[in-house]
Design an enzyme around this catalytic site. Structure first.
Site, short mmCIF file in Angstrom:
data_model
loop_
_atom_site.label_atom_id
_atom_site.label_comp_id
_atom_site.label_asym_id
_atom_site.label_seq_id
_atom_site.Cartn_x
_atom_site.Cartn_y
_atom_site.Cartn_z
N ASP A 1 0.89 -1.16 0.00
CA ASP A 1 0.00 0.00 0.00
C ASP A 1 0.93 1.21 0.00
OD1 ASP A 1 -1.66 2.13 0.55
OD2 ASP A 1 -2.40 1.34 2.46
N LYS B 1 2.57 11.39 -3.29
CA LYS B 1 1.60 10.62 -4.09
C LYS B 1 0.67 11.57 -4.85
CE LYS B 1 -1.79 6.88 -3.49
NZ LYS B 1 -2.28 5.91 -2.50
N GLU C 1 -7.26 0.42 -4.60
CA GLU C 1 -7.28 0.34 -3.14
C GLU C 1 -8.61 -0.21 -2.60
OE1 GLU C 1 -5.99 4.28 -2.12
OE2 GLU C 1 -3.98 3.87 -2.88
N ASP D 1 -12.81 5.56 2.43
CA ASP D 1 -11.38 5.62 2.75
C ASP D 1 -10.98 7.05 3.11
OD1 ASP D 1 -8.60 5.73 2.76
OD2 ASP D 1 -8.34 4.59 0.90
P1 ADP Z 1 -2.91 7.46 3.59
O1 ADP Z 1 -3.87 6.50 2.98
O2 ADP Z 1 -3.14 8.85 3.16
O3 ADP Z 1 -1.51 7.04 3.53
P2 ADP Z 1 -3.53 6.49 6.26
O4 ADP Z 1 -4.61 5.58 5.90
O5 ADP Z 1 -2.27 5.89 6.73
O6 ADP Z 1 -3.28 7.55 5.13
O7 ADP Z 1 -4.09 7.48 7.37
C1 ADP Z 1 -3.29 8.43 7.96
C2 ADP Z 1 -4.14 9.30 8.77
O8 ADP Z 1 -4.76 8.53 9.80
C3 ADP Z 1 -3.35 10.40 9.45
O9 ADP Z 1 -4.01 11.62 9.31
C4 ADP Z 1 -3.35 9.96 10.89
O10 ADP Z 1 -3.26 11.06 11.78
C5 ADP Z 1 -4.68 9.26 11.01
N1 ADP Z 1 -4.72 8.35 12.15
C6 ADP Z 1 -3.94 7.28 12.38
N2 ADP Z 1 -4.21 6.73 13.55
C7 ADP Z 1 -5.21 7.47 14.09
C8 ADP Z 1 -5.92 7.42 15.33
N3 ADP Z 1 -5.67 6.49 16.24
N4 ADP Z 1 -6.86 8.35 15.53
C9 ADP Z 1 -7.13 9.30 14.62
N5 ADP Z 1 -6.49 9.40 13.46
C10 ADP Z 1 -5.54 8.50 13.19
MG MG Z 2 -4.61 4.90 2.28
#
Ligand code: ADP
Ligand code: MG
Length: 644
Positions: free
Chosen positions: A19, A81, A182, A204
């Site tokens: 991912d 990205k 995704e 998502d």
């Molecule tokens: P991407 O798909 O953009 O790479 P992710 O799916 O990894 O992103 O999500 C990242 C986001 O999730 C960030 O904004 C992060 O702060 C938020 N996040 C991760 N864990 C938590 C949590 N426990 N509570 C709230 N937000 C969270």
């Molecule tokens: Mg993602």
């Protein structure tokens, strides 16, 4: 008819799923039929998609890179990205982002976004490749071998964005088996493909992007019915809402006080506070106050929910639009899947439930679910091969080994079958009465690196000077995947035919492994092949010169002869021991030079003797006897030489 047994396969490399996220990236694989995330260089499953470019060419990825964000914001790249497959023109300005764009100096440069990282220029593809390289390394450390990779992309990615993602994979030395949407990956992780039919929504909410996708599963195949979302909406926006409040509390309301360093620091604090609020009802943080000292900032969950409500409303609108586009009612949905770290926020979950009127699926870690699905898909691709392949195209090239160990590819990979092709060869040595034919399969340049399918000898060719015999090899693959090979010496009509069952029995992952292997070795193969070819040319030339010396040495002065002989022995040495194509080529050129004038004199003599009635064959034969060409070549036949 000869049916050959198939060689034992080497252990197949392990497929992985990746991912490649805007905020975080994850690599996973299948262990005991379950997807498992691998530990990244940060010691956790999540690798922040951040790359830091140091001033000595050093590159850091992940948390260590992120820690430079406040110190060297201009050298730290995040969320690239967003720029994949994008030109400098079609950029949205990213608020609060610190990276600097390098000005394009040519129209070509304007086609791709380029970042200026402390005097060095990098493209989004290169930055993404650094992230992928790091993930690949982690996988290698834990799995030993890594096979092909499935990399996920948003469902709305266009061709350019997908191509850029593939390029990044290749640049990282990965064999990209497939790009996977995704949302489809998330559905696979939930095993929804095991049902026959269904309608699913994938919500998502990541760090910087929101995607809503409606999927229809029909007979085990997922189809994207509609997509929507907002490419500038995500957890980062929640962080900004909190950060604004924090900056105000610190007395840093006006722009001048918001240096990139302060902004990076406060954004980090805001994010921790937000994460804290997922489990706790209240969080307090200590922050520096403008002009010295500290302040304590506190935030409670209801207030946070209020801060993010406008953001959630925006996701709600996108969801309703996607439903409308697909012509569906929420009631028709068989399930809603939560993806992305931000769906951990309790208010997000309740909001999704309100929007779709359904409790969303959330058992699988929303951070990992996409990578899990990619791993499932990668394994499926590797396994679908357990049975014999029934393909309508050739999975691997089929060819013949030529003198020197190279491969002449008679039927290239991906040729649709049934198919036929022929290639013509000639003899290496004078009076060679047989050909040793070695049929191989694979993409590598040298026969020893390909799979051996068959060996046979074509005998009974009357003695002729080298290069006179004409061997025609015909490959024919019929609809039953049977390879028939016909070898025919055209001047005499001597012919032999065999049948082989090629790849067939090679599994998909073996095929992939061979392709991957060819990809990995492409450059060295090319060099090895050039060296092998140069050596063949060199030894043919040495033989020819030897022959000429036996017949026409009297046309040389003593000096000239010494020069020819010296060049000849130099060339022989190079053919024996040279490791670089250049040194063989230099010797060939030197001998060519030394024999140039003499060749003219020999030509004159040949013309005269032809007029005098001696045949070229007769000359060839007598010379061969005089010299004693290697006896085994005459008896057993040699590998064919490609006719130019
Ligand atoms: P991407 O798909 O953009 O790479 P992710 O799916 O990894 O992103 O999500 C990242 C986001 O999730 C960030 O904004 C992060 O702060 C938020 N996040 C991760 N864990 C938590 C949590 N426990 N509570 C709230 N937000 C969270
Ligand atoms: Mg993602």
């Amino acid at each position: 008819m000869v049916l050959l047994d198939i060689f034992d396969p080497k252990a197949p490399p392990r497929p992985i799923g990746i991912d490649l996220g805007t905020t975080n990236s994850i690599v996973a694989h299948m262990r005991d039929e379950r997807p498992v995330a691998l530990t990244t260089c940060d010691g956790t499953a999540l690798l922040p998609s951040v790359v830091y470019y140091g001033d000595h060419g050093n590159v850091l990825v992940g948390a260590s890179a992120k820690s430079y964000a406040s110190l060297h914001p201009e050298r730290t790249l995040a969320s690239v990205k967003r720029f994949m497959g994008r030109g400098a023109d079609d950029l949205e300005t990213t608020r609060l982002a610190a990276h600097r764009l390098a000005p394009a100096t040519t129209p070509d440069e304007a086609k791709v976004v380029r970042f200026d990282v402390g005097g060095r220029t990098v493209t989004p593809v290169e930055v993404s490749a650094e992230i992928l390289k790091s993930l690949k390394q982690s996988a290698l450390d834990q799995l030993g071998t890594v096979g092909g990779a499935v990399i996920t992309v948003p469902a709305y990615f266009d061709d350019a964005q997908r191509q850029a993602t593939k390029d990044a994979g290749r640049l990282a030395g990965l064999e990209v088996l497939r790009l996977l949407n995704e949302p489809t990956a998330a559905a696979l992780a939930y095993g929804l493909d095991k049902r026959q039919n269904g309608l699913f929504a994938v919500y998502d909410l990541g760090g910087g992007t929101f995607d809503i996708t409606l999927l229809r599963l029909e007979d085990g195949v997922f189809q994207v019915k509609s997509t929507g979302g907002d490419s500038a909406l995500g957890g980062d926006d929640m962080d900004r809402r909190i950060a604004e409040e924090m900056l105000d509390a610190m007395g840093a309301s006006e722009a001048a006080a918001r240096t990139p360093e302060i902004v990076a620091l406060v954004l980090g604090a805001a994010r921790s506070a937000k994460h804290g609020l997922t489990d706790a009802l209240e969080v307090t943080v200590e922050l520096p106050k403008r002009g010295g000292g500290t302040i304590v900032y506190g935030i409670r969950r209801p207030h946070f929910d209020e801060l993010i409500e406008p953001l959630l409303e925006r996701t709600g609108r996108a969801c309703r639009r996607a439903l409308r586009d697909a012509g569906m009612e929420p009631s028709e949905l068989d399930g809603v899947i939560l993806v992305g770290g931000s769906t951990r926020v309790p208010r997000v979950r309740s909001f999704v439930e309100e929007t779709f009127g359904k409790v969303p699926l959330a058992d699988i870690d929303p951070d990992l679910v996409v990578a899990y699905g990619a791993a499932v898909q990668a394994q499926l691709l590797a396994d679908s091969s357990d049975e014999v392949l029934l393909l309508d195209v050739l999975p691997l090239s089929l060819g013949v080994e030529t003198m020197g160990g190279g491969v002449d590819k008679v039927l290239p990979r991906n040729t649709t079958i049934p198919a036929g092709a022929r290639s013509t060869f000639t003899t290496y040595a004078d009076n060679q009465t047989g050909f040793e034919i070695h049929v191989v399969q694979g993409e590598r340049e040298l026969a020893k690196d390909c799979r051996s399918l068959a060996r046979f000898t074509l005998k009974g060719i009357p003695p002729m000077p080298a290069g006179m015999a004409r061997l025609e090899i015909t490959f024919h693959v019929d609809e039953n995947n049977l390879l028939k090979i016909e070898a025919k010496e055209l001047t005499t009509g001597v012919c032999q035919e065999i049948e082989v069952k090629p790849s067939y029995g090679l599994t998909d992952d073996q095929v992939e492994a061979m392709l991957l292997d060819a990809l990995d070795h492409g450059e060295e193969d090319f060099e090895a092949r050039r060296l092998a070819d140069a050596k063949v040319e060199g030894s043919r030339m040495a033989l020819a010169t030897q022959k000429a010396l036996a017949a026409d040495a009297d046309l040389l002065s003593a000096d000239e002869r010494a020069r020819v002989e010296a060049a000849l022995s130099e060339l022989r040495r190079a053919v024996q021991g040279a490791t670089h194509v250049g040194s063989v080529q230099r010797c060939i050129d030197a001998l060519d030079d030394a024999t140039h004038e003499w060749a003219g004199r020999r030509m004159n003599r040949a013309i005269q003797s032809a007029i005098g009635g001696r045949s070229v064959e007769a000359i060839g034969e007598s010379v061969a006897h005089a010299r004693g060409v290697e006896a085994h070549l005459l008896e057993h036949g040699a590998l064919p030489v490609k006719e130019s």
